[in-house]
Design a protein around this motif. Sequence first.
Motif, PDB file in Angstrom:
ATOM      1  N   GLY A 196      59.144 -22.686 -15.921  1.00 19.56           N
ATOM      2  CA  GLY A 196      58.340 -22.673 -16.947  1.00 19.56           C
ATOM      3  C   GLY A 196      56.660 -22.741 -16.523  1.00 19.56           C
ATOM      4  N   GLN A 208      58.679 -28.138 -24.472  1.00 26.01           N
ATOM      5  CA  GLN A 208      59.192 -26.481 -24.234  1.00 26.01           C
ATOM      6  C   GLN A 208      60.389 -26.169 -25.197  1.00 26.01           C
ATOM      7  OE1 GLN A 208      56.090 -25.857 -22.826  1.00 26.01           O
ATOM      8  NE2 GLN A 208      57.285 -24.264 -21.846  1.00 26.01           N
ATOM      9  N   ALA A 247      58.878 -20.674 -20.862  1.00 25.34           N
ATOM     10  CA  ALA A 247      59.943 -21.174 -20.068  1.00 25.34           C
ATOM     11  C   ALA A 247      61.216 -20.760 -20.538  1.00 25.34           C
ATOM     12  CB  ALA A 247      59.822 -22.738 -20.542  1.00 25.34           C
ATOM     13  N   ASN A 303      51.487 -28.844 -26.843  1.00 27.70           N
ATOM     14  CA  ASN A 303      53.032 -28.121 -27.566  1.00 27.70           C
ATOM     15  C   ASN A 303      53.322 -28.798 -28.690  1.00 27.70           C
ATOM     16  OD1 ASN A 303      53.979 -26.457 -25.283  1.00 27.70           O
ATOM     17  ND2 ASN A 303      55.263 -27.679 -24.278  1.00 27.70           N
TER      18      ASN A 303
END
Lengths: 412, 276
Positions: free
Chosen positions: A395, A132, A103, A163
């Motif tokens: 992203g 992100q 991203a 993530n």
Amino acid sequence: MNKPLPNSMRQGPDARGRFGPFGGRFVAETLMPLILEVEKAYEEAKNDAAFMAEWRRLLTHYVGRPSPLWYAGRMTDHLRAAAGAGQGAKVYFKREELNHTGAHKINAVLGQILLAKKMGKTRVIAETGAGQHGVATATACALFDLPCTVFMGATDVARQQPNVFRMKLLGAEVHPVTSGAATLKDAMNEALRHWVANVEDTYYCIGTVAGPHPYPQMVRDFQCVIGDETKQQMLATEGRLPDALVCAVGGGSSAMGLFHPFLDDEGVAMYGVEAAGRGVDTEEHAASITRGRPGVLHGNRTYLLQDDHGQILEAHSISAGLDYPGIGPEHSWLHETGRVNYVTATDDEALEAFQLCSRLEGIIPALESAHGLAYVMKLAPTMKQDDIVVLNLSGRGDKDIFTVAHHLGVKL
Amino acid sequence: MSRIAARFAALKAEGRGALIPFLEAYDPDPATSMAILRGFPRAGADLIEIGVPFTDPMADGPTIQRAGQRGLKAGATLSATLAMVRDFRREDDATPVILMGYFNPILSYGVERFCTDAAASGVDGLIVVDVPPEEADEIEPHARANGLDLIRLVAPTTDEARLPRVLAATSGFVYYVAITGITGTRSATSEALAAAIPRIRRHTDLPIAIGFGVRSPEQAAEAARIADGAVVASALIDTLAENLDAQGRAKPDAVRKVLDQVRALAEAIRATPKAA
């Protein structure tokens, strides 16, 4: 010093960190000296050739910049098929999703981590929504050997598991925040509280163009690499500037990075796409400009979702990165001056764009970027065939496949 | 003379510091918080701080965060808080009342209208946590026009260069934040306070109150001796929170327990003459 351009929209903020009436430094006294220290350090850094050269080196060799400007031919053809005769603009994607960590967030994170180093700070904290920014911060901290704590709403921890695991692999500590709706707003509250208690050694790496001055300006300046490259690439490819720019806005860092270098180019229309969630006429959306009004939160004056008594409302979006009841102060100003149009896309529209982009272009976009694409799908067919629209594909969507599968009723 | 100035002058003559207890408006319900407010002066409060609930209290720890959430759930607003002060003023015209909160509810109410209504309701001073001196022009003219003191926070991080500027924007008294941190977490040592207060005194004649991390009668007495007053907030809210039932309603003796604690704090302060 360069003489300011007359009538330029790129001069902000003023010395108080204001963009028109928006922005400022609304923080508790404990933080104020530190905010001033960050401002001073940033002012020095941006005029320090060695500092900027090191940031550029990282962007080239670590992030993989410049990111490509991709002509989305199949998407263009698809939208033309349903458009009137001679209608259907050429659609380009600015491919920020190809950056290292997937991203645009890494652009400003590297700048800020270099700044933290320069300031002699020995640990870094960050807030994250989709994860992100947390991943980007954890990545840069691994590279620079700095301990990193990421504050993330417990709701987001649950819906962005890949993530969360990435951040842990990178050596960061992920701190789930359970207050409020346990999303991005609450993560930012908790990060600010933690910072207040650890001002001596800690740098707060903010992920968007919000927060107290100088953050909105600093994050914007680092993200302007997106728009600067787009401009050069567009001139090289098409020999002219685009007619329209489109980008999703939560806090608005990817949009500000794309828009800002074009603000003084009159022929370029700009569209910031807010998350309409289940619809802006419901209570479940994140459209701060479309349905909010100005107020003060997280250190700056800006458009906020709030009730009649000035209490902040919970935002809703399928996209964790857009699930925030505010927006960067410069966006509020660009809205009030009319330079940028703020529009919306719903959860369902984003889901549709997400799937279409995957099938037509072989690119799985982040749900955030899919909001931008959803608006491109409305806008491009109303433009002429020789018009050009650029979407900031901010992203990649790998992190979102579980959420999307869930919404489509698919069991993984 | 304002109620705040009069009260600190009287305490100076008495040779002791002030006890400034805190309550969050409408926590956990309007009647209970009103009963605590009414009971404060007789329990030994010299000044009173009322927290105005806000959804996103940036400088507050979990205790006051939860108190604010309970208050909001019970329907607290800025105007409801002013109504509490009006009710209080019917029977007490001497105890200074300070509202502590965040800027957005005030902005939403209208800064000018708020300052007018607050003064008319009997409020004496304001602590707006997220409006530092750099943004003071947002509120100062209206506060001043209505005779409201703007009490500013001075923190351990407020350096020598900045201190005069912060103090110049302060009236009523100075609120010294004893720790770099949020409310209700850790406490400062006596040594740290003994070093910090003279540093501020060199720049101002205003009374100084110490808050953040002042919990026990001993700590309150020490803070009021070193400075001119002690703010106790989270420790009182903890007591209230411990005396709520499973549904979050105040148990019958919740108010008494909070006021007993105020009494113990007041006794400790009254038994500790100020350093000359």
